[in-house]
Enzyme design. Structure first.
Site, PDB file in Angstrom:
ATOM      1  N   ASP A  38       0.784  -1.431  -0.159  1.00 35.06           N
ATOM      2  CA  ASP A  38      -0.040  -0.174  -0.029  1.00 35.06           C
ATOM      3  C   ASP A  38       0.899   1.309   0.089  1.00 35.06           C
ATOM      4  OD1 ASP A  38      -2.052   1.575   0.002  1.00 35.06           O
ATOM      5  OD2 ASP A  38      -2.795   0.877   1.946  1.00 35.06           O
ATOM      6  N   ASP A  39       1.002   1.959  -1.063  1.00 36.34           N
ATOM      7  CA  ASP A  39       1.568   3.291  -1.156  1.00 36.34           C
ATOM      8  C   ASP A  39       3.065   2.974  -1.328  1.00 36.34           C
ATOM      9  OD1 ASP A  39      -0.885   4.093  -0.846  1.00 36.34           O
ATOM     10  OD2 ASP A  39      -0.309   5.609   0.795  1.00 36.34           O
ATOM     11  N   CYS A  78      -6.064   3.883  -3.551  1.00 37.94           N
ATOM     12  CA  CYS A  78      -6.221   2.402  -2.948  1.00 37.94           C
ATOM     13  C   CYS A  78      -7.555   1.852  -3.949  1.00 37.94           C
ATOM     14  CB  CYS A  78      -6.615   2.549  -1.450  1.00 37.94           C
ATOM     15  SG  CYS A  78      -4.950   3.162  -0.704  1.00 37.94           S
ATOM     16  N   ARG A  82      -7.477  -1.625  -6.343  1.00 39.34           N
ATOM     17  CA  ARG A  82      -7.809  -2.802  -5.674  1.00 39.34           C
ATOM     18  C   ARG A  82      -8.976  -3.403  -6.509  1.00 39.34           C
ATOM     19  NH1 ARG A  82      -4.968  -2.963  -0.807  1.00 39.34           N
ATOM     20  NH2 ARG A  82      -3.701  -1.445  -0.862  1.00 39.34           N
ATOM     21  N   LYS A 135      -5.254  -5.660   3.796  1.00 40.05           N
ATOM     22  CA  LYS A 135      -6.307  -4.424   3.537  1.00 40.05           C
ATOM     23  C   LYS A 135      -7.191  -5.041   2.336  1.00 40.05           C
ATOM     24  CE  LYS A 135      -6.055   0.185   1.884  1.00 40.05           C
ATOM     25  NZ  LYS A 135      -5.211   1.396   1.973  1.00 40.05           N
ATOM     26  N   HIS A 137     -10.649  -2.789   1.447  1.00 40.98           N
ATOM     27  CA  HIS A 137     -10.693  -1.501   0.754  1.00 40.98           C
ATOM     28  C   HIS A 137     -11.815  -1.638  -0.479  1.00 40.98           C
ATOM     29  CE1 HIS A 137      -9.413   2.953   0.942  1.00 40.98           C
ATOM     30  NE2 HIS A 137     -10.486   2.909   1.155  1.00 40.98           N
ATOM     31  N   SER A 160      -8.446   1.623   5.054  1.00 40.33           N
ATOM     32  CA  SER A 160      -7.015   2.041   5.464  1.00 40.33           C
ATOM     33  C   SER A 160      -6.788   2.195   6.719  1.00 40.33           C
ATOM     34  CB  SER A 160      -6.607   3.395   4.465  1.00 40.33           C
ATOM     35  OG  SER A 160      -7.072   3.244   3.448  1.00 40.33           O
ATOM     36  N   HIS A 234       1.506   2.396   3.857  1.00 37.27           N
ATOM     37  CA  HIS A 234       0.554   3.413   4.186  1.00 37.27           C
ATOM     38  C   HIS A 234       0.668   4.014   5.524  1.00 37.27           C
ATOM     39  CE1 HIS A 234      -3.302   5.504   4.401  1.00 37.27           C
ATOM     40  NE2 HIS A 234      -3.625   5.105   2.958  1.00 37.27           N
ATOM     41  N   ASP A 286      -0.154  -0.973  -4.862  1.00 37.14           N
ATOM     42  CA  ASP A 286      -1.556  -0.292  -5.283  1.00 37.14           C
ATOM     43  C   ASP A 286      -1.321   1.163  -6.033  1.00 37.14           C
ATOM     44  OD1 ASP A 286      -1.165   1.055  -2.789  1.00 37.14           O
ATOM     45  OD2 ASP A 286      -3.479   1.008  -2.526  1.00 37.14           O
ATOM     46  N   ASN A 287      -0.462   2.030  -5.409  1.00 38.17           N
ATOM     47  CA  ASN A 287      -0.388   3.203  -5.991  1.00 38.17           C
ATOM     48  C   ASN A 287       1.219   3.774  -5.466  1.00 38.17           C
ATOM     49  OD1 ASN A 287      -2.847   3.898  -3.817  1.00 38.17           O
ATOM     50  ND2 ASN A 287      -0.520   4.990  -3.514  1.00 38.17           N
ATOM     51  N   LYS A 307       1.577   9.491  -5.375  1.00 34.32           N
ATOM     52  CA  LYS A 307      -0.042   8.795  -5.146  1.00 34.32           C
ATOM     53  C   LYS A 307      -0.889   9.858  -5.210  1.00 34.32           C
ATOM     54  CE  LYS A 307      -2.921   7.635  -1.281  1.00 34.32           C
ATOM     55  NZ  LYS A 307      -2.891   6.751   0.088  1.00 34.32           N
TER      56      LYS A 307
END
Ligand SMILES: [Ca+2]
Length: 464
Positions: A38-39, A78, A82, A135, A137, A160, A234, A286-287, A307
């Protein structure tokens, strides 16, 4: 760049590779593990050039497998990203993006519709055991949880790790500079049941890892699919005690080094159980990095932006594929996307997809198995519901640009044009030298938009 040549090349490629994935699937359908951060930024791993974060397990995974240097997610935040990895469909098709609310929140009423086909749904039809860890989301209400989307089991935080902020926490970003789990009242779920609140985020990466290792050991006799979606890096950043102050990069580096340890645990378990040579493991994020969080955010390396933006730093991710004895080791510089995961996994597993399913992904197994190049030539860059940019081959045209946060959109007419092979940092606009390419990319984007059938919007409705 011309379509007729590409069509011929694809026909030849299809003829050469016909039967290969199906034959492999008949022999023994491979296990699939997708590790999704994540991130995490493009520049945050040692094997992607970070000077002070040590990632020996990921570096080994890269050396034994494939490192993809042009691999994209389908959205720079996110929830839509996803939805895309699990369905192989652009978020606009599933209703999982919005210009008004960029992701789902704890007061959101929507989610990924149960009739969407996820990788777990597809692989279940081929007899796979399926686990979602981490996660989600994609909707936290009972009707949207992983167990309604093809997963046998779920352990994780449904959105998140910075949500459900408590009113007594330090104001603004102060809660992130010295974070405590009690500032963020996020639930930890086992299947549909809340088992801990607030989730103890110090141990979350370790517990997700233990769950993955347990699931592998328990499912050695049949094919399995694990979607291991870490909540980190994240913000707020947390590590278990063993990873306090281990990295020269500080807390952010500690977090990445714990994720690297986690990857090592998963790969070593596959080696120890003798499953490595029948397991495809993918690693990506994811980003891009959340740059507004200063040193608590990651790095996109030489890429521009992070992001939230459609500059490459927001959507190009450090991506690895590993499958000892099957994957052709090396660096892949062709274009790939998380959108390609579902068709690729379905192909390798010999899973049948509904005939009327509209996908935005390609089967990239020829590239993984060394039988042909990535079939993907283009990538559309969405911010919310809008196409901000399109890439074809080395060229990327931006119709609108905007930093991820705290910025206003800027329209470009004619579009700004960059050659990402010569200029991966998107610094030098060459539109005026290439009107023909600008025209071709503009036409490509227009045709894409005209053909798009958007799904019912899911991100705007709130509970109550
Ligand atoms: Ca993210």
């Amino acid at each position: 760049m011309s379509l007729p040549y590409r069509s011929i090349a694809m026909l030849v490629l299809a003829a050469l590779t016909i039967g290969t994935p199906a034959a492999a699937a008949q022999a023994a359908p491979p296990n699939v593990v997708i590790i999704f951060c994540d991130d995490l930024g493009y520049g945050d791993l040692a094997c992607f050039g970070h000077p002070t974060i040590a990632t020996p397990h990921l570096d080994r995974m890269a050396a034994e497998g494939q490192k993809w240097t042009n691999f994209y997610v389908a959205a720079p935040v996110c929830t839509p990203s996803r939805a895309a990895i699990l369905t192989g469909r652009l978020p606009i098709r599933t209703g999982m993006c919005s210009d008004k609310r960029r992701v789902l929140f704890p007061d959101s009423a929507g989610g990924l519709q149960p009739e969407e086909i996820t990788i777990a749904d597809a692989l279940k039809t081929a007899g796979y055991a399926t686990a979602c860890i981490g996660k989600w989301h994609l909707g936290h209400l009972p009707q949207y949880l992983p167990t309604k989307q093809g997963f046998d089991t779920y352990l994780g935080i449904p959105y998140s790790n910075d949500m459900d902020r408590v009113a007594e926490s330090p104001k603004g970003r102060a809660a992130f500079w010295d974070p405590k789990p009690e500032y963020f009242n996020v639930p930890l779920l086992r299947d549909k049941k809340e088992i801990e609140r607030p989730a103890n985020q110090y141990t979350i990466t370790r517990r997700y890892t233990e769950e993955a290792v347990r699931f592998i050991k328990a499912n050695q006799e049949k094919p399995f699919f694990i979607y291991l979606a870490h909540n980190l890096p994240h913000v707020p950043l947390f590590t278990s005690k063993e990873f306090n102050n281990v990295s020269l990069r500080g807390l952010y580096g500690d977090v990445i080094q714990e994720i690297d340890w986690s990857v090592g645990q998963v790969l070593n378990t596959l080696r120890d159980t003798g499953l490595a040579e029948n397991t495809l493991v993918a690693f990506t994020s994811d980003n891009g990095p959340w740059l507004i969080f200063d040193q608590h955010g990651g790095s996109a390396g030489l890429l521009r932006g992070g992001k939230g933006s459609t500059w490459d730093g927001g959507m190009r991710e450090p991506t690895l594929f590993w499958w000892p004895g099957k994957i052709q080791p090396g660096i892949v510089r062709g274009i790939g996307s998380t959108l390609d995961m579902l068709p690729t996994c379905a192909s390798l597993a010999g899973a049948k997809l509904p005939k009327d399913l509209v996908l935005d992904g390609y089967d990239i197994s020829p590239d993984l198995l060394g039988t042909g190049p990535s079939p993907r030539e283009e990538m559309f860059f969405y911010r919310g519901e809008q196409v901000f940019a399109v890439r074809k081959g080395p060229y990327k045209a931006h119709f609108t640009t905007q930093a991820g946060y705290r910025d206003k959109p800027q329209k470009h007419d004619p579009p700004a044009l960059y050659n990402l092979e010569h200029d991966p940092s998107e610094k030098y606009d060459i539109a005026k030298d290439h009107p023909d390419i600008v025209a071709e990319l503009t036409k490509l984007a227009e045709a894409h938009k005209n053909a798009m059938v958007p799904g019912k919007p899911q991100l705007e409705h709130r509970i109550k």
